[in-house]
Motif scaffolding. Structure first.
Motif, short mmCIF file in Angstrom:
data_model
loop_
_atom_site.label_atom_id
_atom_site.label_comp_id
_atom_site.label_asym_id
_atom_site.label_seq_id
_atom_site.Cartn_x
_atom_site.Cartn_y
_atom_site.Cartn_z
N GLN A 139 0.81 -1.21 0.00
CA GLN A 139 0.00 0.00 0.00
C GLN A 139 0.85 1.27 0.00
N ASN A 140 1.92 1.27 0.79
CA ASN A 140 2.69 2.50 0.96
C ASN A 140 3.75 2.71 -0.11
N LYS A 141 4.10 1.67 -0.83
CA LYS A 141 5.09 1.78 -1.90
C LYS A 141 4.45 1.67 -3.29
N ASN A 142 3.12 1.72 -3.31
CA ASN A 142 2.37 1.75 -4.56
C ASN A 142 2.69 0.57 -5.47
N LEU A 143 2.73 -0.61 -4.88
CA LEU A 143 2.96 -1.84 -5.65
C LEU A 143 1.60 -2.43 -6.01
N ALA A 144 0.88 -1.71 -6.84
CA ALA A 144 -0.53 -1.99 -7.08
C ALA A 144 -0.78 -3.27 -7.86
N ASN A 145 0.26 -3.84 -8.47
CA ASN A 145 0.04 -5.05 -9.26
C ASN A 145 0.29 -6.33 -8.47
N LEU A 146 0.36 -6.21 -7.14
CA LEU A 146 0.58 -7.39 -6.30
C LEU A 146 -0.69 -7.74 -5.54
N LYS A 147 -0.79 -9.02 -5.16
CA LYS A 147 -1.96 -9.48 -4.41
C LYS A 147 -1.53 -10.49 -3.36
#
Length: 271
Positions: free
Chosen positions: A204-212
């Motif tokens: 969330q804080n490092k903007n790794l939006a493509n991970l789940k």
């Protein structure tokens, strides 16, 4: 079949408002009092790359849930904390081994570390999960990662467990959990096995939006303890005694101050 897993970080201020009852006073024996008088300060090291469990704040001081637990016990014992240098996790462990540090805020117990560390009682335990790219096919657990590239953090207990129990994994060794997550995000690794709270915080804080969060890790929860130099079993016992005075409400307040993770695996049989 598809599995939907949600992980939510919630600020504790919205979750915990009740006033916790005061903790018990600590009672020390004459021998404990004498030993403590001769060892009334402690050089403390920590993992600076494990937020929100353990990290360094803007002033370089240990922060996070582990540090707050440690400060609680130290204050109960009337001890002064001397902050050790931030040298990275592997070097911090070595500094404790060489007695350049007296303690580490929190860590998991394993055979290798036990050669040079004495531990407090368990402070808290936390679940571990598998992180993959959003586009990665469905997996139900570690058995589905046979032959796959799995990012592992050098010196972490989870890495040792994985290499011992799952030799069919292809380890990609990195320095920090953030490095591990970036390796997965950029396709250098297929998965990362790590602590749920830390993984979600960094995503969330490092903007790794493509991970789940793809699946439970099928490993026991990571049991965290304070770690002390091997020749200080008295200090480990004293810190265990100090933590035993903490009320359940105080435990809840500290845990929820740093992180509250809701982890709800839901299997969708419609596909």
């Amino acid at each position: 079949m598809r599995i939907n897993i949600t992980a939510l970080l919630v600020c504790a201020a919205a979750l915990f408002t009740a006033q916790a009852p005061a903790s018990q006073d600590i009672s020390l024996s004459p021998d404990e009092t004498q030993w403590l008088a001769l060892h009334n300060n402690i050089r403390l090291g920590s993992d600076s790359a494990w937020p929100p469990m353990d990290y360094r704040d803007e002033n370089g001081a240990p922060s996070g849930m582990c540090a707050e637990y440690f400060r609680y016990a130290a204050e109960k014992l009337g001890m002064e904390i001397i902050i050790g240098p931030d040298r990275g996790w592997a070097e911090t462990l070595n500094s404790l081994k060489e007695k350049e540090l007296d303690a580490i805020t929190c860590l998991a117990k394993n055979d290798t570390r036990s050669e040079f560390i004495t531990y407090s009682s368990i402070v808290t335990d936390i679940p571990q999960v598998i992180i993959t790219n959003d586009e990665y096919p469905y997996i139900s657990g570690l058995r589905d990662l046979s032959g796959k590239r799995v990012a592992m953090v050098e010196g972490y207990a989870t890495a040792s467990i994985l290499m011992e129990r799952y030799p069919q994994l292809d380890p990609i060794i990195v320095n920090t959990p953030l490095d591990a997550l970036k390796a997965v995000a950029t396709g250098q690794a297929d998965a990362f096995v790590g602590v749920l709270a830390v993984s979600v915080h960094l995503i969330q804080n490092k903007n790794l939006a493509n991970l789940k969060v793809a699946a439970p890790a099928e490993l026991p929860p990571l049991e965290l303890r304070f770690g002390f130099r091997k020749d200080w079993p008295q200090m480990a016992a004293l810190f265990s005694k100090a933590m035993a005075t903490m009320t359940p409400q105080e435990h809840t307040a500290i845990a929820q101050h740093w992180v509250s993770v809701k982890y709800n695996p839901v299997i969708d049989y419609s596909l």
